[in-house]
Design a protein around this motif. Structure first.
Motif, PDB file in Angstrom:
ATOM      1  N   PRO A 141     -31.575 -35.016  33.669  1.00  0.00           N
ATOM      2  CA  PRO A 141     -31.440 -35.066  32.193  1.00  0.00           C
ATOM      3  C   PRO A 141     -32.787 -35.189  31.482  1.00  0.00           C
ATOM      4  CG  PRO A 141     -29.811 -36.475  33.243  1.00  0.00           C
ATOM      5  CD  PRO A 141     -30.754 -36.051  34.316  1.00  0.00           C
ATOM      6  N   TRP A 142     -33.678 -36.008  32.011  1.00  0.00           N
ATOM      7  CA  TRP A 142     -35.002 -36.182  31.408  1.00  0.00           C
ATOM      8  C   TRP A 142     -35.804 -34.889  31.473  1.00  0.00           C
ATOM      9  CZ3 TRP A 142     -37.889 -38.929  28.300  1.00  0.00           C
ATOM     10  CH2 TRP A 142     -39.273 -38.953  28.427  1.00  0.00           C
ATOM     11  N   THR A 143     -35.733 -34.206  32.600  1.00  0.00           N
ATOM     12  CA  THR A 143     -36.459 -32.945  32.770  1.00  0.00           C
ATOM     13  C   THR A 143     -35.932 -31.882  31.814  1.00  0.00           C
ATOM     14  OG1 THR A 143     -36.782 -33.479  35.118  1.00  0.00           O
ATOM     15  CG2 THR A 143     -37.192 -31.207  34.447  1.00  0.00           C
ATOM     16  N   VAL A 144     -34.609 -31.799  31.688  1.00  0.00           N
ATOM     17  CA  VAL A 144     -33.999 -30.831  30.777  1.00  0.00           C
ATOM     18  C   VAL A 144     -34.379 -31.143  29.337  1.00  0.00           C
ATOM     19  CG1 VAL A 144     -31.801 -29.984  29.855  1.00  0.00           C
ATOM     20  CG2 VAL A 144     -32.074 -30.310  32.325  1.00  0.00           C
ATOM     21  N   ARG A 145     -34.368 -32.426  28.990  1.00  0.00           N
ATOM     22  CA  ARG A 145     -34.763 -32.823  27.640  1.00  0.00           C
ATOM     23  C   ARG A 145     -36.192 -32.381  27.330  1.00  0.00           C
ATOM     24  NH1 ARG A 145     -39.022 -36.429  25.608  1.00  0.00           N
ATOM     25  NH2 ARG A 145     -38.386 -36.997  23.481  1.00  0.00           N
ATOM     26  N   ASN A 146     -37.109 -32.585  28.277  1.00  0.00           N
ATOM     27  CA  ASN A 146     -38.505 -32.187  28.057  1.00  0.00           C
ATOM     28  C   ASN A 146     -38.655 -30.677  27.971  1.00  0.00           C
ATOM     29  OD1 ASN A 146     -39.399 -34.833  27.989  1.00  0.00           O
ATOM     30  ND2 ASN A 146     -39.871 -34.900  30.174  1.00  0.00           N
ATOM     31  N   LEU A 147     -37.868 -29.946  28.765  1.00  0.00           N
ATOM     32  CA  LEU A 147     -37.894 -28.486  28.674  1.00  0.00           C
ATOM     33  C   LEU A 147     -37.425 -28.032  27.302  1.00  0.00           C
ATOM     34  CD1 LEU A 147     -36.540 -27.319  32.155  1.00  0.00           C
ATOM     35  CD2 LEU A 147     -38.764 -26.725  31.165  1.00  0.00           C
ATOM     36  N   HIS A 148     -36.373 -28.654  26.809  1.00  0.00           N
ATOM     37  CA  HIS A 148     -35.804 -28.269  25.522  1.00  0.00           C
ATOM     38  C   HIS A 148     -36.707 -28.679  24.359  1.00  0.00           C
ATOM     39  CE1 HIS A 148     -33.189 -28.892  21.939  1.00  0.00           C
ATOM     40  NE2 HIS A 148     -32.647 -27.747  22.352  1.00  0.00           N
ATOM     41  N   THR A 149     -37.295 -29.895  24.448  1.00  0.00           N
ATOM     42  CA  THR A 149     -38.078 -30.432  23.333  1.00  0.00           C
ATOM     43  C   THR A 149     -39.512 -29.928  23.317  1.00  0.00           C
ATOM     44  OG1 THR A 149     -36.730 -32.450  23.380  1.00  0.00           O
ATOM     45  CG2 THR A 149     -38.819 -32.551  22.186  1.00  0.00           C
TER      46      THR A 149
END
Length: 469
Positions: A241-249
């Motif tokens: 989830p943290w990795t996906v959030r950073n990819l998105h943000t």
């Protein structure tokens, strides 16, 4: 462990009360809410109030990835229950978490050594001033130590089932739980990943040795492979989830946090950092020089003699510091000059840079009085501090030497279950990693203190006893 608690309920109750009293003393006498605490707290507050994982700016909130979400999530939970920015409540909750760590340390000692060692380990953990002190600081240490002990305890359970020939199909539950604990530890601090490396290495060691020597091992290769795979998948899945959030943000692959806790566009003076690693060996230099950049003047007189290889190099170094002091900012050009100086010093002595200084940093982190979060003077050994805080520093230094010395003596006794090697693997790996850092902070070795306590407890047992599986 439940049977041990029932049989010695009064002992554990009194020791728990003593541990609580010690932690409350630190919480109310010298609570630690630092700059880092406010950074974590700001992220937690914005996350709660605005749904943005970010830092407050002048006009708005900027998303950030400089801190992993584990501790902000913990703070957000406490703030939601007890009130926004209620740091005293945070410290009290951490106190109870730390008492839980004491019970887990006792359980590890029971599994690895004996029932008597479990009692001694609990007492040593409950009365350990270093665990108590960090519980009174709004930082990641208390939760990180707790999760480290959870992971190691579950790993020992899993290893015992793998080595039990009477169990045809070992349970995967210990490895799932261990993986979740490791994942949570990584979400607190990136170096929590060392737990995964240490456990995986120890898990596969028997298979590697058997292949090298073409001999049989007492564990089933498929069961070990399954355990290792489950451990890795569960641990790393928590980062998704943290990795996906950073990819998105931020549109970047960032599964952890930046090495130097910097924003994406911020300049990091890597040349200065490498130059620091060519001479730094103690925590005093971290406060006086490393943390001074940027924004504060550097007192060149605080540099140790090992920072110079020649009079010419000393002159060059002092000129660099003078140029920095003129602007209080490490510009790219100035940083490049530090980088050049660092290369020169590394080539002058590879042994010093790669062996001697890392060993000195490791020794400093292990043997200092651990007063960096207390009012004691960082240079306590100069004996010009306030008598109260000087006495505290000396006392804690003696206590630390007692714990470490007792652990070493306990290790020499050698009366342990084979899986004590897992804890030793973790301590050696973590210490080696810490030796590569340019900021030798004693708090970074706190995750290793459960092993110190367990080994010290072994010294106080008279004979081998059953472990009450």
């Amino acid at each position: 462990m439940r049977e041990l608690l029932r049989k010695h309920l009064r002992f554990f109750l009194l020791a728990t009360l003593a541990g609580v009293a010690l932690r409350l003393l630190f919480i109310f006498r010298v609570p630690g809410v630092t700059t880092d605490s406010f950074v974590y707290g700001d992220i937690a507050k914005n996350w709660l109030q605005h749904g943005v994982y970010g830092l407050s700016g002048i006009n708005d909130i900027s998303p950030t990835s400089i801190r992993l979400p584990g501790y902000p999530a913990f703070l957000a939970a406490v703030f939601a229950i007890f009130g926004m920015e209620h740091y005293r409540a945070v410290l009290v909750v951490q106190m109870f978490v730390d008492i839980g760590t004491c019970f887990l340390i006792a359980d590890l000692a029971r599994r690895l050594i004996s029932l008597r060692a479990a009692q001694v380990a609990f007492l040593l953990a409950a009365l350990c001033p270093f665990l108590a002190n960090y519980a009174a600081n709004a930082l990641t240490e208390t939760l990180e130590v707790f999760l480290t002990v959870v992971a190691l305890d579950l790993a020992i359970v899993g290893l015992d089932t793998l080595h039990d020939s009477s169990i045809r199909e070992p349970s995967i539950k210990p490895w799932v739980g261990c993986g979740l604990a490791i994942g949570a530890a990584i979400l607190l601090r990136p170096d929590g990943g060392l737990l995964l490396v240490a456990i995986e290495a120890y898990l596969f060691m028997p298979l590697v040795r058997s292949r090298m020597h073409k001999s049989q091992t007492d564990v089933s290769a498929p069961h070990v492979l399954r355990a290792g795979l489950i451990l890795a998948v569960v641990s790393l899945a928590t980062l998704v989830p943290w990795t996906v959030r950073n990819l998105h943000t931020f549109h970047e692959f960032q599964p952890l946090a930046p090495r130097y806790a910097n924003e994406e566009s911020a300049f990091v003076p890597l040349g200065f950092n490498r130059w620091v690693r060519t001479w730094i060996a103690d925590y005093a230099s971290v406060e006086e020089i490393y943390w001074a950049v940027p924004g504060n003047k550097i007192d060149a007189e605080k540099l140790p003699a090992r920072a110079f290889d020649s009079p010419e190099q000393q002159e060059q170094t002092l000129q660099l510091l003078e140029d920095y002091n003129d602007t209080l900012h490490a510009t790219p050009d100035l940083d490049a000059r530090f980088a050049t100086l660092a290369v020169e010093r590394v080539h002058h002595s590879l042994l010093r840079y790669y062996v001697e200084l890392p060993l000195l940093r490791i020794a400093d982190m292990w043997l200092r009085p651990r007063t960096e979060t207390l009012p004691s003077d960082t240079r306590w050994w100069e004996f010009d501090d306030d008598p109260e805080w000087l006495a505290l520093a000396v006392t804690l230094g003696v206590v630390n030497l007692f714990y470490v010395g007792a652990a070493f003596a306990g290790l020499l006794r050698g009366r342990f279950a084979p899986h004590l090697g897992l804890l030793l693997t973790f301590v050696i790996l973590r210490s080696a990693f810490l030796g590569t850092l340019e900021n030798p902070e004693p708090r970074y070795t706190l995750e290793c203190y459960p092993l110190v306590i367990i080994l010290a407890a072994a010294l106080f047992q008279h004979e081998k006893q059953p472990t009450d599986a």
